[in-house]
Design a protein around this motif. Structure first.
Motif, PDB file in Angstrom:
ATOM      1  N   GLY A  94       5.043  -0.126   4.580  1.00 41.21           N
ATOM      2  CA  GLY A  94       5.211  -1.352   3.810  1.00 41.21           C
ATOM      3  C   GLY A  94       4.858  -1.166   2.351  1.00 41.21           C
ATOM      4  N   GLU A  95       4.039  -2.080   1.834  1.00 40.49           N
ATOM      5  CA  GLU A  95       3.636  -2.052   0.423  1.00 40.49           C
ATOM      6  C   GLU A  95       2.310  -1.308   0.239  1.00 40.49           C
ATOM      7  N   ALA A  96       2.152  -0.207   0.912  1.00 42.87           N
ATOM      8  CA  ALA A  96       0.902   0.551   0.854  1.00 42.87           C
ATOM      9  C   ALA A  96       0.679   1.157  -0.526  1.00 42.87           C
ATOM     10  N   LYS A  97      -0.587   1.204  -0.920  1.00 42.53           N
ATOM     11  CA  LYS A  97      -1.003   1.862  -2.151  1.00 42.53           C
ATOM     12  C   LYS A  97      -2.155   2.804  -1.796  1.00 42.53           C
ATOM     13  N   PHE A  98      -2.066   4.021  -2.327  1.00 42.10           N
ATOM     14  CA  PHE A  98      -3.036   5.042  -1.909  1.00 42.10           C
ATOM     15  C   PHE A  98      -3.456   5.911  -3.083  1.00 42.10           C
ATOM     16  N   VAL A  99      -4.752   6.248  -3.101  1.00 39.11           N
ATOM     17  CA  VAL A  99      -5.303   7.238  -4.029  1.00 39.11           C
ATOM     18  C   VAL A  99      -6.149   8.208  -3.215  1.00 39.11           C
TER      19      VAL A  99
END
Length: 286
Positions: free
Chosen positions: A143-148
């Motif tokens: 989906g709209e995942a955000k990752f660092v």
């Protein structure tokens, strides 16, 4: 099977020391909760911290302080929709010298991010002379995942005049978007690998680091801004961008410098990615 063969088999079995930690995060409408925590063996987390109100900061603990022969660590993280977790460690991870009976030291990290935000930023990993480490990280984005993610890696202990002259280490990194690979990396190094001294490889440097960022809509503009920032500073970084993944790499001789420079990039990119200002965990200042 003779008596000695039986003893060797028992020794191998007894030297397999598994440890498991599973963390689940969700959003209750006000803040992210660590709603699920299961463990086996010497893996723990401290209570969550909330220096940013909604964001859940968690410190992952491995009380033994490092991996010895036979250790097999498995860490699983799941971030449910709208949650935001920042996970770090209070100290450097260590992979100690392996012995003749215990075999390799293993660590597997598995992270699932479902239309959520996850920041995986442990301290550096120090590979001692004679270690045989196998490290694997897989990140699944939906989906709209955000990752660092940040990974800093040091071969040997040069400041203690204890170089990496024997042993090996294998690193794997896989990032998947909707079950399709967008970043796959594998690095295997032995102490006598020509890559460690080649100009096209490590060029005699002992510390490498990687920052991976995914979820910025206009990644090209973010990369341009990041490169412009780096041009005005003394850094040893490179920046690439492909398939929506921004990768910043460090190569040098100081793990502290690597962390400082990669975290500097995180501080610049976090407002673009997450829409909030950077908030370094307090444990980084100790």
């Amino acid at each position: 099977m003779n008596l000695m063969s039986k003893f060797d088999l028992i020794s191998q079995t007894e030297r397999h020391w598994p440890a498991f930690l599973s963390l689940g995060f969700d959003f209750d409408g006000e803040k992210t909760r660590m709603h699920q925590m299961a463990f086996q063996g010497p893996l723990r987390v401290q209570r969550p911290f909330y220096p940013e109100q909604e964001v859940c900061h968690v410190y992952l603990l491995h009380p033994p302080g490092g991996l010895v022969s036979g250790d097999d660590l498995s860490i699983q993280v799941e971030c449910a929709q709208d949650s935001h977790a920042l996970i770090t460690t209070p100290s450097a991870g260590k992979i100690y010298r392996a012995d003749s009976q215990g075999g390799a030291q293993r660590q597997q990290v598995h992270i699932d991010v479902h239309s959520a935000r996850c920041e995986w930023m442990p301290m550096e990993t120090i590979v001692f002379d004679g270690a045989h480490g196998k490290l694997s990280t897989r990140v699944n984005l939906y989906g709209e995942a955000k990752f660092v993610g940040i990974d800093v890696f040091c071969l040997g202990r040069p400041k203690s005049h204890l170089p990496f002259v024997s042993g090996s280490v294998e690193q794997r990194l896989a990032v998947y978007l909707e079950d399709k690979p967008i970043l796959l990396e594998r690095q295997f190094l032995s102490a006598d690998d020509p890559l460690l001294t080649a100009m096209s490889g490590f060029n005699h440097h002992l510390v490498s680091g990687t920052l991976v960022v995914f979820g910025i809509e206009d990644a090209d503009s973010a990369v341009t801004a990041l490169r412009h920032s780096l041009d005005s500073k003394q850094t040893t970084l490179s920046v690439t961008h492909r398939l929506g993944v921004i990768v910043v790499r460090y190569l040098g001789d100081c793990s502290e410098q690597a962390q400082q420079q990669l975290r500097g990039c995180w501080q610049l990119l976090r407002p673009i990615l997450m829409g909030i200002e950077p908030c370094p965990p307090r444990i980084w200042n100790t």
